[in-house]
Design a protein around this motif. Structure first.
Motif, PDB file in Angstrom:
ATOM      1  N   ARG A 111     -22.328 -29.479   4.653  1.00 53.66           N
ATOM      2  CA  ARG A 111     -22.179 -30.106   5.966  1.00 53.66           C
ATOM      3  C   ARG A 111     -21.553 -31.491   5.856  1.00 53.66           C
ATOM      4  O   ARG A 111     -20.718 -31.878   6.678  1.00 53.66           O
ATOM      5  N   LEU A 161     -17.766 -31.005   5.052  1.00 54.67           N
ATOM      6  CA  LEU A 161     -17.054 -30.553   6.249  1.00 54.67           C
ATOM      7  C   LEU A 161     -16.948 -31.663   7.293  1.00 54.67           C
ATOM      8  O   LEU A 161     -15.922 -31.813   7.959  1.00 54.67           O
ATOM      9  N   GLY A 162     -18.008 -32.442   7.440  1.00 60.10           N
ATOM     10  CA  GLY A 162     -17.977 -33.557   8.385  1.00 60.10           C
ATOM     11  C   GLY A 162     -16.920 -34.589   8.014  1.00 60.10           C
ATOM     12  O   GLY A 162     -16.207 -35.103   8.868  1.00 60.10           O
ATOM     13  N   ARG A 179     -14.187 -34.026   6.215  1.00 63.33           N
ATOM     14  CA  ARG A 179     -12.857 -33.434   6.432  1.00 63.33           C
ATOM     15  C   ARG A 179     -12.500 -33.435   7.919  1.00 63.33           C
ATOM     16  O   ARG A 179     -11.365 -33.727   8.291  1.00 63.33           O
ATOM     17  N   LEU A 180     -13.460 -33.107   8.769  1.00 65.89           N
ATOM     18  CA  LEU A 180     -13.200 -33.130  10.210  1.00 65.89           C
ATOM     19  C   LEU A 180     -12.876 -34.532  10.689  1.00 65.89           C
ATOM     20  O   LEU A 180     -12.006 -34.719  11.543  1.00 65.89           O
ATOM     21  N   ALA A 181     -13.565 -35.528  10.150  1.00 67.73           N
ATOM     22  CA  ALA A 181     -13.290 -36.914  10.546  1.00 67.73           C
ATOM     23  C   ALA A 181     -11.870 -37.301  10.159  1.00 67.73           C
ATOM     24  O   ALA A 181     -11.159 -37.954  10.936  1.00 67.73           O
ATOM     25  N   ARG A 182     -11.428 -36.891   8.953  1.00 64.64           N
ATOM     26  CA  ARG A 182     -10.055 -37.192   8.545  1.00 64.64           C
ATOM     27  C   ARG A 182      -9.046 -36.480   9.431  1.00 64.64           C
ATOM     28  O   ARG A 182      -8.015 -37.050   9.806  1.00 64.64           O
ATOM     29  N   LEU A 183      -9.310 -35.231   9.785  1.00 65.80           N
ATOM     30  CA  LEU A 183      -8.389 -34.490  10.648  1.00 65.80           C
ATOM     31  C   LEU A 183      -8.300 -35.119  12.031  1.00 65.80           C
ATOM     32  O   LEU A 183      -7.227 -35.220  12.614  1.00 65.80           O
ATOM     33  N   ARG A 184      -9.445 -35.550  12.551  1.00 65.44           N
ATOM     34  CA  ARG A 184      -9.439 -36.201  13.865  1.00 65.44           C
ATOM     35  C   ARG A 184      -8.670 -37.503  13.828  1.00 65.44           C
ATOM     36  O   ARG A 184      -7.937 -37.834  14.762  1.00 65.44           O
ATOM     37  N   ARG A 225      -6.190 -38.264  11.817  1.00 62.46           N
ATOM     38  CA  ARG A 225      -4.772 -37.914  11.706  1.00 62.46           C
ATOM     39  C   ARG A 225      -4.243 -37.453  13.057  1.00 62.46           C
ATOM     40  O   ARG A 225      -3.139 -37.785  13.446  1.00 62.46           O
ATOM     41  N   GLU A 226      -5.050 -36.702  13.784  1.00 54.81           N
ATOM     42  CA  GLU A 226      -4.652 -36.200  15.096  1.00 54.81           C
ATOM     43  C   GLU A 226      -4.432 -37.358  16.068  1.00 54.81           C
ATOM     44  O   GLU A 226      -3.494 -37.357  16.845  1.00 54.81           O
TER      45      GLU A 226
END
Length: 73
Positions: free
Chosen positions: A16, A19-20, A22-27, A29-30
């Motif tokens: 968890r 994954l958290g 990685r999601l923070a990095r993707l957000r 970048r977005e």
């Protein structure tokens, strides 16, 4: 490991966390992508406005020249 709550298992907690992150990095970048897109739209809008103003000025000049060339008695 707690038999009552498998989400407290160390491997699940680690998964968890990974994954958290990685999601923070993707957000992040977005969000940068959205900012660049907004800047691009502002530049495109400014260029289109400049083109419209130029066309309007040319049309106004042509109309004024034509109006000045009409002889009124």
């Amino acid at each position: 490991m707690s038999p009552l709550n498998p989400l407290n298992d160390p491997s699940v907690v680690y998964l968890r966390a990974v994954l958290g992150a990685r999601l923070a990095r993707l957000r992040a970048r977005e969000e940068r992508g959205r900012g660049a897109s907004a800047i691009e739209w502002a530049i495109i809008t400014a260029i289109l406005a400049l083109i419209a103003i130029t066309i309007g000025a040319v049309i106004q000049k042509k109309i004024t020249e034509k109006a000045d060339s009409i002889k009124t008695g």
